[in-house]
Each structure stands twice: as structure tokens, then as C-alpha cells.
Design a protein around this motif. Structure first.
Motif, PDB file in Angstrom:
ATOM      1  N   LEU A 284       0.826  -1.191   0.000  1.00 31.93           N
ATOM      2  CA  LEU A 284       0.000   0.000   0.000  1.00 31.93           C
ATOM      3  C   LEU A 284       0.870   1.254   0.000  1.00 31.93           C
ATOM      4  O   LEU A 284       1.881   1.320   0.711  1.00 31.93           O
ATOM      5  N   ASP A 285       0.466   2.233  -0.790  1.00 29.74           N
ATOM      6  CA  ASP A 285       1.040   3.578  -0.743  1.00 29.74           C
ATOM      7  C   ASP A 285       0.025   4.486  -0.057  1.00 29.74           C
ATOM      8  O   ASP A 285      -1.144   4.549  -0.459  1.00 29.74           O
TER       9      ASP A 285
ATOM     10  N   PRO B 142       5.585  -4.536   3.827  1.00 31.40           N
ATOM     11  CA  PRO B 142       6.019  -3.157   3.597  1.00 31.40           C
ATOM     12  C   PRO B 142       4.859  -2.252   3.169  1.00 31.40           C
ATOM     13  O   PRO B 142       3.875  -2.704   2.590  1.00 31.40           O
ATOM     14  N   PHE B 143       4.999  -0.971   3.485  1.00 29.96           N
ATOM     15  CA  PHE B 143       4.093   0.058   2.989  1.00 29.96           C
ATOM     16  C   PHE B 143       4.858   1.367   2.949  1.00 29.96           C
ATOM     17  O   PHE B 143       5.899   1.514   3.602  1.00 29.96           O
ATOM     18  N   ASP B 144       4.366   2.303   2.145  1.00 29.29           N
ATOM     19  CA  ASP B 144       5.028   3.595   1.985  1.00 29.29           C
ATOM     20  C   ASP B 144       4.152   4.721   2.523  1.00 29.29           C
ATOM     21  O   ASP B 144       2.933   4.743   2.274  1.00 29.29           O
TER      22      ASP B 144
ATOM     23  N   VAL C 123      -5.369   6.484   1.501  1.00 26.92           N
ATOM     24  CA  VAL C 123      -4.748   5.451   0.669  1.00 26.92           C
ATOM     25  C   VAL C 123      -4.623   5.969  -0.752  1.00 26.92           C
ATOM     26  O   VAL C 123      -5.627   6.349  -1.370  1.00 26.92           O
ATOM     27  N   MET C 124      -3.388   6.000  -1.269  1.00 33.80           N
ATOM     28  CA  MET C 124      -3.178   6.405  -2.653  1.00 33.80           C
ATOM     29  C   MET C 124      -3.463   5.254  -3.607  1.00 33.80           C
ATOM     30  O   MET C 124      -4.080   5.431  -4.647  1.00 33.80           O
ATOM     31  N   GLY C 125      -3.011   4.045  -3.255  1.00 28.50           N
ATOM     32  CA  GLY C 125      -3.243   2.912  -4.133  1.00 28.50           C
ATOM     33  C   GLY C 125      -2.450   1.700  -3.694  1.00 28.50           C
ATOM     34  O   GLY C 125      -1.737   1.715  -2.687  1.00 28.50           O
ATOM     35  N   VAL C 126      -2.599   0.638  -4.477  1.00 30.75           N
ATOM     36  CA  VAL C 126      -1.876  -0.615  -4.273  1.00 30.75           C
ATOM     37  C   VAL C 126      -0.831  -0.738  -5.371  1.00 30.75           C
ATOM     38  O   VAL C 126      -1.145  -0.597  -6.555  1.00 30.75           O
TER      39      VAL C 126
ATOM     40  N   LEU D 109      -4.455   1.257  -8.993  1.00 29.59           N
ATOM     41  CA  LEU D 109      -3.465   0.191  -8.953  1.00 29.59           C
ATOM     42  C   LEU D 109      -2.231   0.686  -9.684  1.00 29.59           C
ATOM     43  O   LEU D 109      -2.332   1.288 -10.764  1.00 29.59           O
ATOM     44  N   LEU D 110      -1.048   0.430  -9.094  1.00 39.40           N
ATOM     45  CA  LEU D 110       0.212   0.846  -9.679  1.00 39.40           C
ATOM     46  C   LEU D 110       1.090  -0.384  -9.871  1.00 39.40           C
ATOM     47  O   LEU D 110       0.946  -1.388  -9.165  1.00 39.40           O
TER      48      LEU D 110
END
Length: 249
Positions: free
Chosen positions: A85-86, A123-125, A137-140, A178-179
């Protein structure tokens, strides 16, 4: 000049819509508690084998028990992260301090964002968004061997547009972004191989056409059928090996 392509719209029809991001965790109740407190979300459902959290901005985060989870060992590729997740935050330093107080571990600090791991190792950013009102949440983001191919598959599956495709990264638009980031030496999940299990997967909700029709469309788009066949869901892998479920609700 970079080779950047923008597709103005997705496919005419979609196989499914994004329902939830599902985390495997040795203690799924503890994992849900961490993410609920981090995001300010609410528990939508809690059971012995499942906890569902909804974030204030409408993302579904679900948690299922995985006692033998092999956690990511970021940034290596022996047991790499598979997707993460970002999150947008107005103050990365303050958000990092709060995340660590909740049980996260700092993995790397970069200009503009910090990479952490949750207590289960996912991990997450935390990404700098100065105009953001709190955490959203910006995206996955998926790790993949070919960002363009991954974006094309998921665009066909979800019917969402590819809004960015350049220099080893790609992105789908829509309400739930989604990225995709291209990774050298990519190691795919091999679910249900216990040595290389899934860590996180997406649950996708189908329409009234039913699972048989949705399965045929997913296979036609490039998915692979995996073990797991229930009345309410079926399990697949995308072309990069990431498991996902097609669910009736």
C-alpha cells in the motif's frame, strides 16, 4: 524521450471491481488492529478467521490468518514483497513516528516518502502529500517483471484506464488506483507452495453474471486458475503470478 502511453479509457466492460486488499498475517486480529489504528478505519466484520476494516476514504482492508506466513524480506528478491500500500500523509516524519509507535518498523527513508513494515512484515510507503487532510490510501503497488503487461491485464479485468505507462512503471485510474513497478530479478508467488506463499492479494467482486462467466472472462484476459473453489469465490493468478479471488460479494 520516454515512451509514455496514455489510454483515455478502459475496456468497454469489466470482469470485476476491486472489493478489498487482503493481508495474510500470523495474528490477523493484531494486524487488523494495527491498520485500523494507522488509518483511522472502522471494523466492518470480525470473526475467528477474518477481520474486515474500512478506511475513512473507503478502502476495504481484510485480514486472514496465515500461521506459516513467510514474510517479505524487503528489498531482497529471495522472499520479496509482492504488493504494498502507498499512503498519502501531509507530514511524513510525524506519520512515521506514529506508525512506529503502533508497531511498524522503518525500512528506508527517501526524499518524499518513507518505507516501513507493519508488525507482520508487510512493507508500505508513507508518501508526502502536503495538501492532504490526514492519512489516505493512494493505491496498491504491484512488483512485476513487466509493468506494461501487468497494467494491460488489470485494465482488462477491472475495466479501468491505464493513465500512465512509462520507464518501468504504470498506473490504472479509477477510484481505487493500482500501480505497477518493474523489478529486476522478480520472484513470483507460487501459491499454494508454502515456501513461496502469497502475502497480500486482492478480492474482486463480480456482477450478476455469476462465477462461471467471470471465470471465463478472467481466463480470456490472461489469468490462470489456482486451487480453491467455493460457492462464493474462486482463486486465480495474474500473468505475474499474483493470486487474486473473484467473489460473488
Amino acid at each position: 524521450m520516454s515512451d509514455e502511453r496514455t489510454v483515455p479509457h478502459g475496456s468497454d466492460s469489466r470482469v470485476a471491481a476491486l472489493g478489498a486488499v487482503v493481508f495474510d498475517a500470523p495474528d490477523h486480529h493484531a494486524a487488523a488492529r494495527f491498520w485500523r489504528e494507522l488509518t483511522g478505519g472502522t471494523v466492518d466484520r470480525a470473526a475467528d478467521d477474518w477481520v474486515s476494516v474500512v478506511t475513512p476514504d473507503g478502502w476495504g482492508l481484510d485480514f486472514q490468518p496465515a500461521p506459516d506466513l513467510v514474510p517479505p524480506q524487503w528489498p531482497g528478491q529471495d522472499h520479496p514483497q509482492q504488493l504494498h500500500l502507498d499512503l498519502r500523509v501531509p507530514d511524513v516524519a510525524a506519520a512515521t513516528t506514529r506508525a512506529v509507535a503502533l508497531g511498524a518498523t522503518v525500512l528506508r527513508e527517501n526524499p518524499g516518502w518513507t518505507t516501513l513494515a507493519d508488525p507482520a512484515g508487510h512493507p508500505f510507503d508513507l508518501c508526502h502529500a502536503p495538501d492532504n487532510d490526514g492519512l489516505t490510501v493512494m493505491g496498491v503497488t504491484f512488483d512485476v517483471p513487466d509493468a506494461s503487461a501487468a497494467a494491460a491485464f488489470w485494465s482488462r479485468l477491472l475495466g479501468e484506464p491505464v493513465v500512465h505507462d512509462s520507464d518501468g512503471t504504470a498506473m490504472l485510474g479509477g477510484q481505487r488506483a493500482l500501480l505497477f513497478q518493474q523489478v529486476e530479478g522478480y520472484t513470483a508467488p507460487r501459491w499454494p507452495d508454502p515456501a513461496f506463499p502469497q502475502q497480500v492479494h486482492l478480492d474482486l467482486v463480480i456482477g450478476e453474471e455469476g462465477l462461471d462467466v467471470a471465470e471465463a472472462a478472467a481466463l480470456d484476459a490472461g489469468a490462470t486458475r489456482l486451487p480453491g473453489n467455493e460457492d462464493t469465490f474462486r482463486v486465480f493468478a495474474d500473468p505475474a503470478g499474483h493470486p487474486f479471488c473473484l467473489c460473488t460479494s
